[in-house]
Design an enzyme around this catalytic site. Structure first.
Site, mmCIF file in Angstrom:
data_model
loop_
_atom_site.group_PDB
_atom_site.id
_atom_site.type_symbol
_atom_site.label_atom_id
_atom_site.label_comp_id
_atom_site.label_asym_id
_atom_site.label_seq_id
_atom_site.Cartn_x
_atom_site.Cartn_y
_atom_site.Cartn_z
ATOM 1 N N ARG A 1 11.648 -0.313 11.589
ATOM 2 C CA ARG A 1 10.338 -0.450 12.037
ATOM 3 C C ARG A 1 10.340 -1.750 13.139
ATOM 4 N NH1 ARG A 1 5.157 0.204 8.128
ATOM 5 N NH2 ARG A 1 4.211 -0.991 9.899
ATOM 6 N N ARG B 1 -9.609 0.776 9.115
ATOM 7 C CA ARG B 1 -9.298 -0.818 9.470
ATOM 8 C C ARG B 1 -10.274 -1.366 10.428
ATOM 9 N NH1 ARG B 1 -3.135 0.391 9.101
ATOM 10 N NH2 ARG B 1 -2.333 -1.686 9.100
ATOM 11 N N ARG C 1 11.718 -6.258 4.585
ATOM 12 C CA ARG C 1 11.567 -4.946 4.682
ATOM 13 C C ARG C 1 12.129 -4.638 6.261
ATOM 14 N NH1 ARG C 1 5.641 -2.026 4.709
ATOM 15 N NH2 ARG C 1 5.472 -2.690 7.172
ATOM 16 N N LYS D 1 0.668 -1.380 -0.106
ATOM 17 C CA LYS D 1 0.099 0.036 -0.007
ATOM 18 C C LYS D 1 0.624 1.209 0.016
ATOM 19 C CE LYS D 1 -2.363 -1.034 3.737
ATOM 20 N NZ LYS D 1 -1.772 -2.345 4.016
ATOM 21 N N ARG E 1 0.168 -8.757 13.391
ATOM 22 C CA ARG E 1 -0.535 -7.881 12.560
ATOM 23 C C ARG E 1 -1.571 -8.456 11.521
ATOM 24 N NH1 ARG E 1 4.831 -5.370 10.717
ATOM 25 N NH2 ARG E 1 3.449 -4.168 9.429
HETATM 26 P P1 AMP Z 1 0.906 0.493 8.890
HETATM 27 O O1 AMP Z 1 2.211 1.510 8.693
HETATM 28 O O2 AMP Z 1 -0.240 0.866 7.909
HETATM 29 O O3 AMP Z 1 1.558 -0.922 8.620
HETATM 30 O O4 AMP Z 1 0.426 0.537 10.293
HETATM 31 C C1 AMP Z 1 1.401 0.157 11.448
HETATM 32 C C2 AMP Z 1 0.860 0.254 12.724
HETATM 33 O O5 AMP Z 1 0.215 1.478 13.064
HETATM 34 C C3 AMP Z 1 -0.511 -0.927 12.622
HETATM 35 O O6 AMP Z 1 -0.056 -2.202 12.918
HETATM 36 C C4 AMP Z 1 -1.387 -0.430 13.867
HETATM 37 O O7 AMP Z 1 -0.857 -0.557 15.044
HETATM 38 C C5 AMP Z 1 -1.057 1.452 13.551
HETATM 39 N N1 AMP Z 1 -2.127 1.744 12.954
HETATM 40 C C6 AMP Z 1 -2.149 2.220 11.546
HETATM 41 N N2 AMP Z 1 -3.038 2.563 10.922
HETATM 42 C C7 AMP Z 1 -3.988 2.229 11.938
HETATM 43 C C8 AMP Z 1 -5.692 2.173 11.833
HETATM 44 N N3 AMP Z 1 -6.233 2.701 10.814
HETATM 45 N N4 AMP Z 1 -6.270 1.895 13.066
HETATM 46 C C9 AMP Z 1 -5.697 1.430 13.989
HETATM 47 N N5 AMP Z 1 -4.077 1.329 14.200
HETATM 48 C C10 AMP Z 1 -3.490 1.871 13.150
#
Ligand code: AMP
Length: 190
Positions: free
Chosen positions: A134, A89, A128, A14, A146
């Protein structure tokens, strides 16, 4: 205004595709994960709270995430459209987004989903993790959590957007260029 939800499990691509599509279609890109990471880096209260969930591979609570997303959207009143990456989400987030779009006399035009098998996702995220810095990419157990969280809370949103005839699945395996091409075919028709 074209508003797109770029959807898919962790590691689907994404972020990579959103960076390309935002240029191509002149959209404002909002990644909730990026905003949380920015807050962690700057040691804000929101960052501290978000980190406690992110490090475990769990979702940050809806109220916090929704308020933050609204604030990000409101920072861009002149936007031509938005590409949402990593939001919504949960069902509550999807409802909140729909209301936010109503308030702007706009709407979500499409959810475009990158479809990738789970074992490919785990492999990509482990790779990654070697370079991303991260914490949530560094540990296979957190990566799997996740993905599990995605199936528990997020995957149902396919149905939510399918019911509105807005869901478009795209094969998320291949070269970056090929995948951009597949996504563009959907977006160009909106
Ligand atoms: P991402 O960068 O999209 O992989 O998000 C990394 C982490 O941020 C996720 O595993 C969640 O802990 C948190 N996170 C990101 N977006 C959301 C969301 N829309 N709702 C809840 N937690 C989020």
């Amino acid at each position: 205004m074209k508003n797109i939800v770029l959807f898919g499990p962790p590691g689907a691509g994404k972020g990579t595709q959103a960076e390309i599509l935002k240029q191509k279609y002149q959209l404002v890109h909002i990644s909730t994960g990026d905003v949380f990471r920015y807050n962690i880096k700057n040691a804000t209260e929101l960052g501290t709270l978000a980190k406690s969930y992110m490090d475990k591979g769990h979702l940050v609570p809806d109220t916090v995430t929704i308020d933050m997303l609204k604030a990000e959207v409101e920072k861009n009143p002149q936007a031509n459209g938005f590409i949402f990456d990593g939001f919504p989400r949960t069902a509550a987030q999807a409802e909140a987004l729909s209301h936010l779009m109503d308030d702007m006399n706009s709407q979500i035009n499409a959810m475009v989903a990158l479809e990738v098998d789970d074992e490919i996702l785990v492999g990509r995220l482990l790779e990654r993790g070697k370079v991303s810095g991260r914490a949530d990419d560094a540990n296979e157990a957190v990566i799997r959590e996740r993905i599990a969280e995605y199936y528990r809370k997020t995957d149902i949103l396919k149905e939510y957007y399918q019911n509105q005839n807005k869901y478009h699945g795209v094969d998320g395996v291949g070269s970056i260029e090929d995948i951009t091409e597949r996504l563009s075919k959907v977006i160009d028709k909106l």
